[in-house]
Design a protein around this motif. Structure first.
Motif, PDB file in Angstrom:
ATOM      1  N   SER A 136       0.919  -1.209   0.201  1.00  0.00           N
ATOM      2  CA  SER A 136      -0.070  -0.001  -0.136  1.00  0.00           C
ATOM      3  C   SER A 136       0.689   1.200   0.141  1.00  0.00           C
ATOM      4  O   SER A 136       1.810   1.443   1.000  1.00  0.00           O
ATOM      5  CB  SER A 136      -0.940   0.018   1.386  1.00  0.00           C
ATOM      6  OG  SER A 136      -1.682   1.165   1.355  1.00  0.00           O
ATOM      7  N   GLU A 137       0.516   2.227  -0.765  1.00  0.00           N
ATOM      8  CA  GLU A 137       1.176   3.507  -0.846  1.00  0.00           C
ATOM      9  C   GLU A 137       0.974   4.302   0.457  1.00  0.00           C
ATOM     10  O   GLU A 137       1.490   5.425   0.627  1.00  0.00           O
ATOM     11  CB  GLU A 137       0.782   4.423  -2.063  1.00  0.00           C
ATOM     12  CG  GLU A 137       1.280   3.878  -3.553  1.00  0.00           C
ATOM     13  CD  GLU A 137       1.124   4.506  -4.736  1.00  0.00           C
ATOM     14  OE1 GLU A 137       0.382   5.503  -4.418  1.00  0.00           O
ATOM     15  OE2 GLU A 137       1.165   3.987  -5.806  1.00  0.00           O
ATOM     16  N   ARG A 138       0.118   3.855   1.100  1.00  0.00           N
ATOM     17  CA  ARG A 138      -0.537   4.513   2.458  1.00  0.00           C
ATOM     18  C   ARG A 138       0.246   4.054   3.686  1.00  0.00           C
ATOM     19  O   ARG A 138       0.068   4.223   4.741  1.00  0.00           O
ATOM     20  CB  ARG A 138      -2.026   4.626   2.495  1.00  0.00           C
ATOM     21  CG  ARG A 138      -2.681   5.625   1.649  1.00  0.00           C
ATOM     22  CD  ARG A 138      -4.145   5.505   2.058  1.00  0.00           C
ATOM     23  NE  ARG A 138      -4.276   5.918   3.318  1.00  0.00           N
ATOM     24  CZ  ARG A 138      -5.291   5.506   4.136  1.00  0.00           C
ATOM     25  NH1 ARG A 138      -6.352   4.792   3.782  1.00  0.00           N
ATOM     26  NH2 ARG A 138      -5.409   5.868   5.439  1.00  0.00           N
ATOM     27  N   PHE A 139       1.318   2.943   3.330  1.00  0.00           N
ATOM     28  CA  PHE A 139       1.913   2.430   4.678  1.00  0.00           C
ATOM     29  C   PHE A 139       3.348   2.799   4.302  1.00  0.00           C
ATOM     30  O   PHE A 139       4.211   2.551   3.275  1.00  0.00           O
ATOM     31  CB  PHE A 139       1.805   0.932   4.911  1.00  0.00           C
ATOM     32  CG  PHE A 139       2.468   0.745   5.814  1.00  0.00           C
ATOM     33  CD1 PHE A 139       1.793   0.286   7.158  1.00  0.00           C
ATOM     34  CD2 PHE A 139       3.654  -0.245   5.871  1.00  0.00           C
ATOM     35  CE1 PHE A 139       2.581  -0.266   8.132  1.00  0.00           C
ATOM     36  CE2 PHE A 139       4.363  -0.673   6.640  1.00  0.00           C
ATOM     37  CZ  PHE A 139       3.763  -0.603   7.898  1.00  0.00           C
ATOM     38  N   ALA A 140       3.917   3.444   5.383  1.00  0.00           N
ATOM     39  CA  ALA A 140       5.474   3.680   5.355  1.00  0.00           C
ATOM     40  C   ALA A 140       6.119   3.466   6.706  1.00  0.00           C
ATOM     41  O   ALA A 140       5.725   3.123   7.663  1.00  0.00           O
ATOM     42  CB  ALA A 140       5.640   5.241   4.749  1.00  0.00           C
ATOM     43  N   LEU A 141       7.459   3.933   6.508  1.00  0.00           N
ATOM     44  CA  LEU A 141       8.431   3.841   7.636  1.00  0.00           C
ATOM     45  C   LEU A 141       8.516   5.172   8.319  1.00  0.00           C
ATOM     46  O   LEU A 141       8.694   6.099   7.676  1.00  0.00           O
ATOM     47  CB  LEU A 141       9.753   3.182   7.276  1.00  0.00           C
ATOM     48  CG  LEU A 141      10.634   3.234   8.273  1.00  0.00           C
ATOM     49  CD1 LEU A 141      10.459   2.343   9.296  1.00  0.00           C
ATOM     50  CD2 LEU A 141      12.032   2.550   7.434  1.00  0.00           C
TER      51      LEU A 141
END
Length: 196
Positions: free
Chosen positions: A92-97
């Motif tokens: 998902s582009e809506r999950f990041a570090l």
């Protein structure tokens, strides 16, 4: 990852509420962590529950707010690589570090290499200083971290996300902590530009 459905629903509800508040305020991301795995929950089951909970937040909110997971020492996911693997699984582009420089130093072999390697997935980085790889947030300049090299890595990697100082255990001396953090980090950022 809470062992009860009620506990998991509370956590998912909290994150959904945070997304709604972020939307109302125009904040582009929220930061969260896995928490510790309860002994009665097997690692494989904890992972399944974690993925399911994140999907509930992503699919249950009509928003562009990015969920940024922060690795935390002694938590279920405690390294940048662990979050990167989860991100690949979620797709998902809506999950990041959300990196934490001090946490990298505590749990990773080469904290600066980890910072650089995971910059493409990173949207926010929290900084504090660390002494002797002990998880206690020190004021920048009072520990062992190489902030000049850190800023050089950010510059070379083209990082344009957020960097913030996290010193929750210095609230009684916050003016001093803010002043010293600004001095040390500004000097390190300036010094990093002359190291190419």
């Amino acid at each position: 990852m809470h062992p009860t459905g009620e506990g998991r629903a509370r956590r998912v509800g909290l994150l959904k509420r945070a997304v709604r508040i972020a939307d109302e305020l125009g904040v582009p991301l929220i930061n969260f962590a896995t928490g510790k795995r309860k002994p009665e929950v097997a690692a494989e089951e904890a992972h399944r529950l974690l993925v399911d909970g994140i999907h509930q937040v992503l699919d249950g909110t009509d928003s562009d707010v990015v969920l940024c997971m922060e690795p935390e020492p002694e938590f279920f996911i405690d390294t940048n690589a662990g979050v990167a693997a989860l991100a690949a699984e979620l797709g998902s582009e809506r999950f990041a570090l959300a990196q934490d420089l001090g946490h990298c130093n505590v749990v990773e072999g080469d904290y600066l290499a980890s910072v650089g390697r995971h910059l493409p997935l990173t949207r926010v980085i929290q900084v504090e200083d660390i002494k002797n790889r002990v998880h206690y947030h020190e004021i920048p300049g009072d520990g062992d971290l190489d902030f000049t090299e850190f800023f050089r890595i950010l510059r070379r990697g083209g990082f344009d996300g957020h960097v913030s100082v996290e010193l929750y255990n210095h609230v009684d001396t916050y003016r001093h902590a803010l002043r010293r953090s600004r001095e040390v980090l500004t000097a390190a950022a300036a010094a990093s530009s002359g190291q190419d």
